[in-house]
Write a protein that holds these residues in place. Structure first.
Motif, PDB file in Angstrom:
ATOM      1  N   LYS A 143       6.812   1.199  -1.369  1.00 56.59           N
ATOM      2  CA  LYS A 143       6.223   0.923  -2.681  1.00 56.59           C
ATOM      3  C   LYS A 143       6.917   1.765  -3.742  1.00 56.59           C
ATOM      4  O   LYS A 143       7.006   2.980  -3.633  1.00 56.59           O
ATOM      5  CB  LYS A 143       4.732   1.261  -2.649  1.00 56.59           C
ATOM      6  N   ASP A 148       0.854  -1.174   0.000  1.00 57.80           N
ATOM      7  CA  ASP A 148       0.000   0.000   0.000  1.00 57.80           C
ATOM      8  C   ASP A 148       0.898   1.235   0.000  1.00 57.80           C
ATOM      9  O   ASP A 148       2.058   1.168   0.425  1.00 57.80           O
ATOM     10  CB  ASP A 148      -0.906   0.008   1.239  1.00 57.80           C
ATOM     11  N   ASP A 149       0.365   2.346  -0.429  1.00 58.49           N
ATOM     12  CA  ASP A 149       1.159   3.566  -0.522  1.00 58.49           C
ATOM     13  C   ASP A 149       1.779   3.983   0.811  1.00 58.49           C
ATOM     14  O   ASP A 149       2.857   4.557   0.838  1.00 58.49           O
ATOM     15  CB  ASP A 149       0.309   4.723  -1.059  1.00 58.49           C
ATOM     16  N   HIS A 150       1.115   3.712   1.898  1.00 50.68           N
ATOM     17  CA  HIS A 150       1.587   4.135   3.215  1.00 50.68           C
ATOM     18  C   HIS A 150       2.407   3.069   3.951  1.00 50.68           C
ATOM     19  O   HIS A 150       2.882   3.317   5.051  1.00 50.68           O
ATOM     20  CB  HIS A 150       0.402   4.565   4.084  1.00 50.68           C
ATOM     21  N   ASP A 151       2.582   1.901   3.365  1.00 49.89           N
ATOM     22  CA  ASP A 151       3.303   0.807   4.030  1.00 49.89           C
ATOM     23  C   ASP A 151       4.815   0.967   3.925  1.00 49.89           C
ATOM     24  O   ASP A 151       5.340   1.426   2.906  1.00 49.89           O
ATOM     25  CB  ASP A 151       2.943  -0.546   3.394  1.00 49.89           C
TER      26      ASP A 151
END
Length: 170
Positions: free
Chosen positions: A118, A15-18
């Motif tokens: 990512k 995910d974008d925030h991972d």
């Protein structure tokens, strides 16, 4: 390829925030893995701790990229690069990796911290194409000369730039 693990071609994405975080000792054995790393890799924490970080190495990754990584971090420098990893079930996931030496109180390297996030799709496409060329050169050269052959392809593609400059330009 890991014994018993066959690449499936199934892609997983962060995910974008991972952020994936792991720490290793100086030999590359995992001493810490965060929840996202554990989940994405498909291994349990007790299966990762103590194992060499190459437990997630995808066979599409050229050996010469890892030689560059180890040369950089062993010299006390940070490494920044794109890496294709393989999960326990054979699926794969791309990351933008930053690997940093951890220093003890006496300035000696005591291990390494890797933070992965990512990557942009366009960057992955560029890195994947370069890595395919490097891997083809490594395969053609044979085991003894593989790293030199892959490094030669990389140096030609970089055209005088550093690998880090190439990565940051993607």
């Amino acid at each position: 390829m890991k014994p018993g693990i066959t690449p499936t071609g199934v892609e997983r994405t962060l995910d974008d925030h991972d952020f994936i975080v792991s720490k290793t000792d100086t030999k590359g054995r995992i001493v810490y893995a965060n929840r996202i790393f554990i989940e994405l890799s498909g291994y349990r924490e007790d299966e990762l701790i103590g194992e060499h970080h190459n437990i997630i190495r995808h066979p599409d990754m050229p050996r010469s990229v890892f030689k560059l990584l180890w040369d950089q971090i062993a010299a006390g420098n940070e490494f920044l690069g794109y890496v294709k990893n393989m999960a326990r079930d054979g699926s794969f996931y791309w990351v933008m990796a930053t690997v940093t030496p951890d220093r003890s109180g006496r300035s000696e390297i005591g291990g390494f911290t890797s933070v992965r996030r990512k990557p942009r799709k366009e960057a992955v496409a560029a890195a994947a194409g370069l890595y395919q060329d490097m891997l083809a050169a490594e395969t053609t050269a044979g085991a003894r000369d593989a790293i030199a052959a892959g490094t030669g392809v990389l140096e030609q593609a970089l055209n005088g730039r550093s690998y880090e400059a190439f990565v940051l330009a993607l």
